[in-house]
Design a protein around this motif. Structure first.
Motif, short mmCIF file in Angstrom:
data_model
loop_
_atom_site.label_atom_id
_atom_site.label_comp_id
_atom_site.label_asym_id
_atom_site.label_seq_id
_atom_site.Cartn_x
_atom_site.Cartn_y
_atom_site.Cartn_z
N ALA A 58 25.33 30.41 -48.00
CA ALA A 58 25.41 29.27 -48.45
C ALA A 58 25.66 29.24 -49.75
O ALA A 58 26.36 28.19 -50.28
CB ALA A 58 23.56 29.76 -48.63
N LYS A 59 25.34 30.26 -50.15
CA LYS A 59 26.15 29.80 -52.13
C LYS A 59 27.60 30.23 -51.70
O LYS A 59 27.90 28.81 -52.59
CB LYS A 59 26.16 31.11 -52.52
CG LYS A 59 24.22 31.75 -52.90
CD LYS A 59 24.17 30.80 -54.20
CE LYS A 59 22.22 30.72 -54.75
NZ LYS A 59 21.87 29.91 -55.15
N THR A 60 28.69 30.70 -51.14
CA THR A 60 29.90 30.61 -51.28
C THR A 60 30.30 28.90 -50.51
O THR A 60 31.06 28.08 -51.28
CB THR A 60 29.85 31.03 -49.31
OG1 THR A 60 29.98 32.91 -49.93
CG2 THR A 60 31.86 31.55 -49.49
N ILE A 61 29.28 28.41 -49.51
CA ILE A 61 29.41 26.76 -49.59
C ILE A 61 29.73 26.38 -50.53
O ILE A 61 30.22 25.44 -50.18
CB ILE A 61 28.98 26.82 -47.76
CG1 ILE A 61 28.92 27.28 -46.58
CG2 ILE A 61 28.64 24.85 -47.66
CD1 ILE A 61 30.93 27.53 -45.83
N GLU A 62 28.42 26.60 -51.23
CA GLU A 62 28.09 25.56 -52.70
C GLU A 62 29.15 25.87 -52.97
O GLU A 62 30.16 24.71 -53.90
CB GLU A 62 26.52 26.52 -53.10
CG GLU A 62 25.69 25.27 -52.57
CD GLU A 62 24.15 26.23 -53.19
OE1 GLU A 62 24.85 26.82 -53.75
OE2 GLU A 62 23.45 26.59 -51.90
N LEU A 63 29.78 26.87 -53.76
CA LEU A 63 30.91 27.14 -54.25
C LEU A 63 32.62 26.07 -53.77
O LEU A 63 33.13 25.67 -54.53
CB LEU A 63 31.26 28.43 -54.95
CG LEU A 63 32.64 28.53 -55.86
CD1 LEU A 63 32.40 27.93 -56.70
CD2 LEU A 63 33.10 30.52 -55.57
N THR A 65 32.29 23.71 -51.66
CA THR A 65 32.09 22.69 -52.12
C THR A 65 31.75 21.92 -53.31
O THR A 65 33.10 20.66 -53.79
CB THR A 65 30.29 21.69 -51.27
OG1 THR A 65 30.58 22.43 -50.79
CG2 THR A 65 30.55 20.27 -52.10
N ALA A 66 31.71 22.61 -54.09
CA ALA A 66 31.67 21.90 -56.08
C ALA A 66 33.24 22.05 -56.44
O ALA A 66 33.28 21.58 -56.58
CB ALA A 66 30.80 22.87 -56.44
#
Length: 95
Positions: A58-63, A65-66
């Motif tokens: 999820a952190k990878t997807i958040e990165l 996305t940002a």
């Protein structure tokens, strides 16, 4: 890695990390990937089944996305093209 073959899962939350699924069917399930281990889905059928990321994944997807929203769209799009196996031109580094 645990290998799971020819099973049908119905209305379950299935954690994918460290598991390989072969010729399985998922009906009304939620598939979860956390990024703590590899996974594979070979010859599987997904019926009304969702997919979600948790933890490190999820952190990878958040990165991503940002980065996409923060001016690095071309870099993220090139990464996605690579995932799709599409030819891509290298993204131009941005300051």
């Amino acid at each position: 890695m645990q290998v799971i073959e020819q099973q049908t899962f119905t209305k379950q939350r299935i954690e994918l990390d460290d598991k390989q699924f072969r010729n399985c069917t998922f009906d009304d399930c939620l598939l979860i990937y956390s990024g703590t281990g590899g996974t594979a889905l070979n010859g599987c059928h997904l019926n009304n089944t969702g997919f979600a990321f948790e933890g490190s994944a999820a952190k990878t997807i958040e990165l991503l996305t940002a980065m996409h929203r923060g001016g690095f769209r071309e870099l993220v799009e090139a990464t996605i093209a690579g995932i799709r196996g599409e030819p891509s031109t290298p993204a131009t580094p941005q300051a």
